[in-house]
Every structure is written in structure tokens, then in C-alpha cells.
Design an enzyme around this catalytic site. Structure first.
Site, short mmCIF file in Angstrom:
data_model
loop_
_atom_site.label_atom_id
_atom_site.label_comp_id
_atom_site.label_asym_id
_atom_site.label_seq_id
_atom_site.Cartn_x
_atom_site.Cartn_y
_atom_site.Cartn_z
N GLY A 184 10.83 12.08 -7.44
CA GLY A 184 10.22 10.77 -7.20
C GLY A 184 10.27 9.82 -8.38
N LYS A 242 7.99 -5.53 -11.61
CA LYS A 242 8.87 -6.06 -12.66
C LYS A 242 9.55 -7.36 -12.25
CE LYS A 242 10.31 -1.93 -12.29
NZ LYS A 242 11.03 -0.67 -12.16
N LYS A 280 12.99 -4.58 -17.98
CA LYS A 280 11.90 -4.28 -18.92
C LYS A 280 12.17 -4.89 -20.29
CE LYS A 280 10.80 -0.13 -16.26
NZ LYS A 280 11.16 1.27 -16.02
N GLY A 325 4.91 6.87 -11.91
CA GLY A 325 3.94 7.77 -11.27
C GLY A 325 2.85 6.95 -10.60
N ASP A 381 17.33 -1.31 -14.41
CA ASP A 381 15.86 -1.22 -14.47
C ASP A 381 15.39 -1.47 -15.91
OD1 ASP A 381 13.16 -0.24 -13.44
OD2 ASP A 381 13.57 1.27 -14.97
N GLU A 430 0.24 -5.22 -17.19
CA GLU A 430 0.54 -4.13 -18.13
C GLU A 430 1.50 -3.11 -17.52
OE1 GLU A 430 -0.64 -3.56 -21.49
OE2 GLU A 430 0.98 -2.11 -21.24
N VAL A 452 5.82 -2.50 -17.48
CA VAL A 452 6.62 -1.72 -18.42
C VAL A 452 5.83 -0.45 -18.78
CG1 VAL A 452 7.73 -1.67 -20.69
CG2 VAL A 452 7.70 -3.79 -19.38
N PHE A 478 0.85 -1.20 0.00
CA PHE A 478 0.00 0.00 0.00
C PHE A 478 0.88 1.25 0.00
CE2 PHE A 478 -3.56 2.72 1.70
CZ PHE A 478 -4.41 2.49 0.64
#
Ligand code: HSE
Length: 347
Positions: A209, A128, A227, A325, A223, A152, A155, A11
Site C-alpha cells: 500500500g 500534494k 514534493k 500511511g 511524486d 503539513e 510532504v 473518505f
């Protein structure tokens, strides 16, 4: 009236974003999407947990302070995470997994995913780790238990990539892809083009962020490598592991490199790519590439992500949008739930 009961695992920003979407839009979803959502449980390693089989108020959950054990403040809540209980016994139809990405073994998220699928719950995740490292096993589990497994948001957050390629571009014969798949590194390169130093630009990305907890994963390409593994395996039918993808980040690029590129009308971009060769083998890499202005990814600036699919029937097809985001990634979970609903109802 279709109503899906949903359990939220993790959360932090993403599932809190989903709770926000539910608080804001649930009443209209019956008319626009054909279903509504009822949150029946939430668990988080830091915040604790709560089960409410009759439904928890989404707006109350969104307001919960980000403090250790905070769920104990709510009636019936606990300061302890009860992951297994919430996943298996809250009465959920769908589990939304959005815990942190562990790039080494995908844990504990992969265990949470296994528990959900073994308990016969549909699973949606933005994580991921489980997808890059254990997708085949988890897909087999979902099939064995007759449930859907959608991811979804793994990536490019809510920007459609995986379903776009697998559904809208089905039959277009995708031969490969090139992508700007990390917002932090693209943001850093954009700031460096304006004259900012590398370290300063990384600090700005952290403050905004975008960056992972350890920004090394962003700027050294790790990272993006996860992906690339996900996209190559999903879209090209590859069976790549993380170590099959060569990986070089942007930390070696100097201000002089950036200036020289700009003088030539070109731009350095961190590109994650995979391509199928004539012999069927698949080569995948992460590396800084110098793109000429006419390249479909050359105009992508700031923290925006983009992927350009190389298709036999259409040539290059490119999609760009946010790659991170909280609300953007929460939207990916909603799009996964819509996909589950569509599969169930055939609409
Ligand atoms: N740190 C990542 C980025 C977030 O900068 O794009 C999404 O994976």
C-alpha cells in the site's frame, strides 16, 4: 471548552484515519490539546455523503464499508457526493480535504479547497496537487477570508517537515535541502540491494500500500517532484512550477549498478533536492544519487522518508520518519488543526 466542527472531504484512508483518531482520542483532547472535534459532514466521490449538524458518530463512520454509495446505509446519508453542500453548508469551522492527488491540474481537490476558503472555513489538506500547483492562490484566498490554510501532510505525511523548517528552524538560514521523499522508491532500492528484481520489488510495494495508484509516479520521480516544488517554494521562497524541476527516476538503475555501489560502501537513493546559489537562483532536481556511507541520508532504508536541511547556522539538520500511511497522514491533519487552535488562542 473549545469544540471545532469539522467536515471531511474524501473518505479514503486518510480522513477515515482522522475519524479513527477522533473515535479513539477525542475525550482526552480537551485535557491534552485544549479542544475536541465534532464531525458534521463527510463527502466522498465514491461513497456518497452525510451531514449531521449535531455531530456524527466517528466510530460508526470508521466502520462504513468501502462500497459504492455506502453512506446511503446511514440514517440521513446519501449515495451521492454533495461536495459543495458539505463544504459550505454543514456548519463546519474546519474542512479536512484528503481526496486523491491529481498532479496535472490538482482537481477536483483545488476546487474543494477554494470553496472551503471562500466560505470562510479553515482548511487542512494532505493533498500534494493543490499545494504544488496552486499554493499562492490558495494562501491569498485564506488571507482574504481571515482563515488558516495548513498542509503539513503534503510532504512526509505526519513527520514534521514544513512547520519544523518554517518555525523551529526560522532564522537558521536554510540554503537548501536534500530528501528521500518517496517511500515506494526507497523500499524498491532497499529490496534490490537484497537481490530482488525491480518489477518484483515494485509489486511488493504495491501490495503493502505504499505506491500511488499508478506506481510510475513513484519510481519515475514525479511524486518526489511535486514534493520538491512544495518544499522549495515554502522553505526557500522559490516560485517553482513542476516543469522547473529536472526529473529522473530509478527505473534505469540495474542490479549491477546497485551491486557496484554496495561493493564501494555506497547506496543509490532517489534524491529530491533544491539549493539556493550565491546569485539567489534556485536549482531543483529529482535524480538517483550515489551516497557515501557518511551522508546523512545514506542510512535511510525501507519505506522511510527523510529530509536533510542545509542551514547556515547549524549545518545539516536531518529528520526522518514515515512518509505515508493512513494514521500517519491523519496525524498530519491533527497537527494542522492543533496549529489552527494555537494561532486562534495564542497558546
Ligand atoms: N506513494 C507515496 C510514497 C505516498 O510511496 O511515498 C506518499 O506521497
Amino acid at each position: 471548552m473549545t469544540e471545532y466542527k469539522i467536515a471531511l472531504v474524501g473518505f479514503g484512508g486518510v480522513n477515515r484515519g482522522l475519524a479513527q483518531l477522533i473515535a479513539d482520542s477525542n475525550p482526552s483532547w480537551q485535557a491534552t490539546l485544549g479542544f475536541s472535534l465534532k464531525i458534521v459532514g463527510v463527502t466522498d466521490l465514491f461513497l456518497g455523503s452525510i451531514i449531521g449538524r449535531d455531530g456524527l458518530d466517528a466510530a460508526t463512520l470508521v466502520r462504513l464499508p468501502a462500497a459504492k454509495g455506502a453512506f446511503a446505509q446511514l440514517p440521513g446519508g446519501s449515495a451521492d457526493a454533495m461536495n459543495e453542500e458539505v463544504i459550505k453548508h454543514s456548519g463546519a469551522d474546519i474542512v479536512a480535504e484528503a481526496t486523491f492527488t491529481n498532479p496535472v491540474d490538482g482537481e477536483p481537490a483545488t476546487s474543494f479547497c477554494r470553496w472551503a476558503l471562500q466560505a470562510g472555513k479553515h482548511l487542512v489538506t494532505t493533498n500534494k496537487g493543490p499545494i504544488a500547483l496552486h499554493a499562492a492562490e490558495l494562501k491569498a484566498l485564506a488571507d482574504a477570508h481571515g482563515v488558516r490554510f495548513e498542509y503539513e501532510g503534503a510532504v512526509m505525511s505526519g513527520t514534521p517537515v514544513i512547520r519544523l523548517a518554517k518555525q523551529a528552524l526560522a532564522g537558521s538560514r536554510i540554503k537548501g535541502f536534500e530528501g528521500i521523499l518517496n517511500g515506494t522508491s526507497n523500499f524498491v532500492l532497499t529490496r534490490m540491494e537484497e537481490g530482488l528484481g525491480f518489477a518484483e520489488a515494485v509489486s511488493k510495494a504495491q501490495a503493502l500500500g505504499y505506491a500511488e495508484a499508478d506506481p510510475t509516479a513513484d519510481v519515475e520521480g514525479f511524486d518526489v517532484r511535486l514534493k520538491v516544488v512544495i518544499l522549495a517554494n515554502e522553505l526557500l521562497g522559490a516560485h517553482l512550477g513542476v516543469n522547473d524541476v529536472s526529473c529522473k527516476g530509478i527505473s534505469g538503475l540495474s542490479a549491477a549498478d546497485i551491486d557496484a555501489a554496495q561493493r564501494d560502501g555506497a547506496r543509490w537513493k532517489l534524491i529530491g533536492a533544491a539549493q539556493r546559489s550565491a546569485d539567489g537562483s534556485i536549482h531543483a532536481s529529482v535524480e538517483p544519487r550515489l551516497l557515501k556511507a557518511e551522508h546523512p541520508l545514506a542510512g535511510i532504508s525501507e519505506a522511510i522518508n527523510a529530509v536533510s536541511f542545509d542551514t547556515e547556522l547549524l549545518g545539516a539538520v536531518t529528520v526522518s520518519g514515515p512518509g505515508a500511511g493512513r494514521i500517519e497522514t491523519a496525524f498530519a491533519l491533527l497537527s494542522d488543526i492543533i496549529a489552527i487552535h494555537t494561532a486562534k488562542t495564542g497558546q
